[in-house]
Structures are given as C-alpha cells and as structure tokens.
Write a protein that holds these residues in place. Structure first.
Motif, PDB file in Angstrom:
ATOM      1  N   PRO A 135     -25.908 -77.453   1.281  1.00 45.75           N
ATOM      2  CA  PRO A 135     -25.577 -77.681   2.689  1.00 45.75           C
ATOM      3  C   PRO A 135     -24.085 -77.619   2.980  1.00 45.75           C
ATOM      4  O   PRO A 135     -23.671 -77.057   4.006  1.00 45.75           O
ATOM      5  N   VAL A 136     -23.263 -78.175   2.107  1.00 45.03           N
ATOM      6  CA  VAL A 136     -21.811 -78.104   2.304  1.00 45.03           C
ATOM      7  C   VAL A 136     -21.345 -76.654   2.296  1.00 45.03           C
ATOM      8  O   VAL A 136     -20.492 -76.252   3.102  1.00 45.03           O
ATOM      9  N   ASP A 137     -21.896 -75.832   1.396  1.00 40.18           N
ATOM     10  CA  ASP A 137     -21.562 -74.412   1.366  1.00 40.18           C
ATOM     11  C   ASP A 137     -21.860 -73.759   2.714  1.00 40.18           C
ATOM     12  O   ASP A 137     -21.128 -72.877   3.170  1.00 40.18           O
ATOM     13  N   CYS A 138     -22.962 -74.183   3.334  1.00 44.93           N
ATOM     14  CA  CYS A 138     -23.382 -73.581   4.603  1.00 44.93           C
ATOM     15  C   CYS A 138     -22.355 -73.817   5.694  1.00 44.93           C
ATOM     16  O   CYS A 138     -22.070 -72.924   6.501  1.00 44.93           O
ATOM     17  N   VAL A 139     -21.779 -75.006   5.733  1.00 41.93           N
ATOM     18  CA  VAL A 139     -20.754 -75.310   6.730  1.00 41.93           C
ATOM     19  C   VAL A 139     -19.512 -74.467   6.487  1.00 41.93           C
ATOM     20  O   VAL A 139     -18.928 -73.892   7.420  1.00 41.93           O
ATOM     21  N   THR A 171     -14.852 -83.261   8.376  1.00 42.04           N
ATOM     22  CA  THR A 171     -13.550 -83.080   7.719  1.00 42.04           C
ATOM     23  C   THR A 171     -12.812 -81.878   8.288  1.00 42.04           C
ATOM     24  O   THR A 171     -11.592 -81.772   8.146  1.00 42.04           O
ATOM     25  N   GLN A 172     -13.548 -80.969   8.930  1.00 43.31           N
ATOM     26  CA  GLN A 172     -12.947 -79.801   9.585  1.00 43.31           C
ATOM     27  C   GLN A 172     -12.677 -80.085  11.069  1.00 43.31           C
ATOM     28  O   GLN A 172     -12.454 -79.173  11.850  1.00 43.31           O
ATOM     29  N   GLU A 173     -12.724 -81.380  11.427  1.00 46.87           N
ATOM     30  CA  GLU A 173     -12.443 -81.848  12.785  1.00 46.87           C
ATOM     31  C   GLU A 173     -13.441 -81.310  13.807  1.00 46.87           C
ATOM     32  O   GLU A 173     -13.104 -81.042  14.965  1.00 46.87           O
TER      33      GLU A 173
END
Length: 261
Positions: free
Chosen positions: A72-76, A117-119
C-alpha cells in the motif's frame, strides 16, 4: 479540479475499493492505485529490493486506475510520481476494523499515513465485519452502504474545511450494523485490539509450523473514549485524529534529568 487518490490493502479486486470510488463521485477526479494482491497487515513496508510492476485497469468512476504488485505504501508513492499532488487521499474501504495503536500494522492506515507525510489530508476507513473469513476476502457478501455514506460525509467535510492544525489524518471505523442515523464519536486510539500469540501445528511430514493468532480484547477491558469502545460497545462510528509526529509530549530537559544522561 480536486484530485482524490484511493488505495487500500485488500487489493484492486476488493469490493471495498469500488465502494469507496462510488462514494466519492461528485467530489473530484478520482484516481486509484492499489495492490494487485491482498496486502493486509503489511504496515509501512516498502518494496526496495526489486522492481515494481504496474498494470492499468478499467474501473468505472475513475480518471485512471492501476494495480501495483507492491505494498500500500508503494501505491501512494507510485500515484504521486505518476499523477502529482493530490488534494485528498482515501485508504479503504477496508474489510475489517482497524483500531487501537495497532493501526501501525495496518496496510490501510499506513497508506494514509504515507500520504499524510506528503502533506496530503488523508482518511483511512474500515468496516467492521461480522465474520472472520470476510477479513481476507473480496467483500462479495458485505453491505457497504453505511460505510459509503460516512466516507462521503467525512471526505466532504475535510475537502471543505481542511484538517485542524496538529491532525494529519483521520482513522474512521464503521460498525457492521451502522446506518445513516448512527452517531459519530470522536475518539482516541485504544491501547490494543488483539492479544497475539503463536499457534503451533504439525505438517504431514511431522515438522512444526507456526501461525500468529490473536484474540480480541474483551469488551469489559475497553476504555470509554477510545475507538474500540465506540465501535464495540456503543456501536458508533469512530473518528480518530492521528498525528504522524510520534514524539512523546514531554519536557526534554526533564527527560534528560530522569535518564541522567
């Protein structure tokens, strides 16, 4: 035009992600990037030891949709590299509740945390399921109408008003018997959701193997004001504000004195 990212940890074929896309219609342009496969309990794992593969898929109600053979983190991360900055990120609708401090294990919550974390204002939304087998399925037998209603309600509020200072994301959990009249409770995280242990089994060749298993904390141990108490005891929708700065709110000089360092 408002840009909304939708992802999950149940995989691109989950009915929950399709329900999320349906709920967000009319709020902006919806983009989906989700794992090709089930990735529950992946936490903030990131794929860095092999290349990622992405496949464009057709999904009604989206500007573009991709299945990624990662976490899921990769997807973001992929979504931002491909489509740029988003105005809102949604992770879910997850099959099975994600509550307590154990949200750090959840791929659903972790995807929202990554976006935060990417605001990017973010919402992780999960639907309590009444049967354990549904948590790792695709949601064929699940009714998503209440979860869709509350997702649209919360997403609209965030887009219109933003998140308050000090809040990076919202973690939302919807009881399985909720309807549009179900109350919303603003909550804090419970300490634990499960009491984990190891179950040993024996394979046909006589060798032991192990499963991590867990029993849910009994209702009598739940604290009022927590997400678990709201969902499990009061049968309310819990909305928990999350700050990704996990620094303990203590006086640092006092800490130095206490540790004698």
């Amino acid at each position: 035009m408002v840009k909304i990212l939708v992802t999950n940890d149940d995989g691109i074929h989950s009915k929950g992600i399709k329900a999320a896309v349906e709920a967000l219609q009319g709020l902006g342009d919806v983009y989906v990037v989700a794992p090709m496969f089930q990735r529950s309990a992946s936490g903030r794992a990131m794929t860095i030891h092999r290349p990622l593969r992405a496949k464009r898929v057709k999904m009604e109600g989206t500007k573009a949709a991709y299945a990624l053979d990662g976490m899921p983190v990769d997807c973001v991360i992929f979504a931002m590299a491909r489509f740029g900055k988003f105005d809102l990120a949604i992770s879910g609708i997850n099959l099975g509740e994600n509550m307590s401090t154990e949200i750090t294990v959840s791929g659903t919550a972790s995807a929202a945390i990554e976006a935060a974390t990417q605001e990017i204002p973010s919402i992780a939304i999960s639907l309590e399921v009444s049967r354990e087998k549904h948590k790792l399925g695709e949601g064929d037998e699940i009714e998503f109408s209440a979860a869709k209603y509350f997702l649209k309600k919360v997403a609209t509020a965030v887009l219109e008003n933003g998140l308050p200072k000090g809040v990076d994301m919202l973690n939302v959990n919807v009881p399985c018997d909720a309807n549009e009249k179900t109350e919303i409770a603003f909550t804090r995280l419970a300490k634990r959701m499960y009491k984990p242990s190891i179950e040993e089994r024996i394979d046909p060749k006589g060798n032991p193997y192990y499963w991590i298993v867990g029993t849910q904390c009994p209702k009598e141990e739940l604290e009022p004001g927590t997400d678990m108490y709201a969902v499990k005891v009061e049968r309310k929708v819990s909305v928990t504000p999350i700050n990704i700065d996990m620094t303990a709110k203590v006086d640092l000089d006092e800490l130095r004195r206490a540790l004698k360092l």
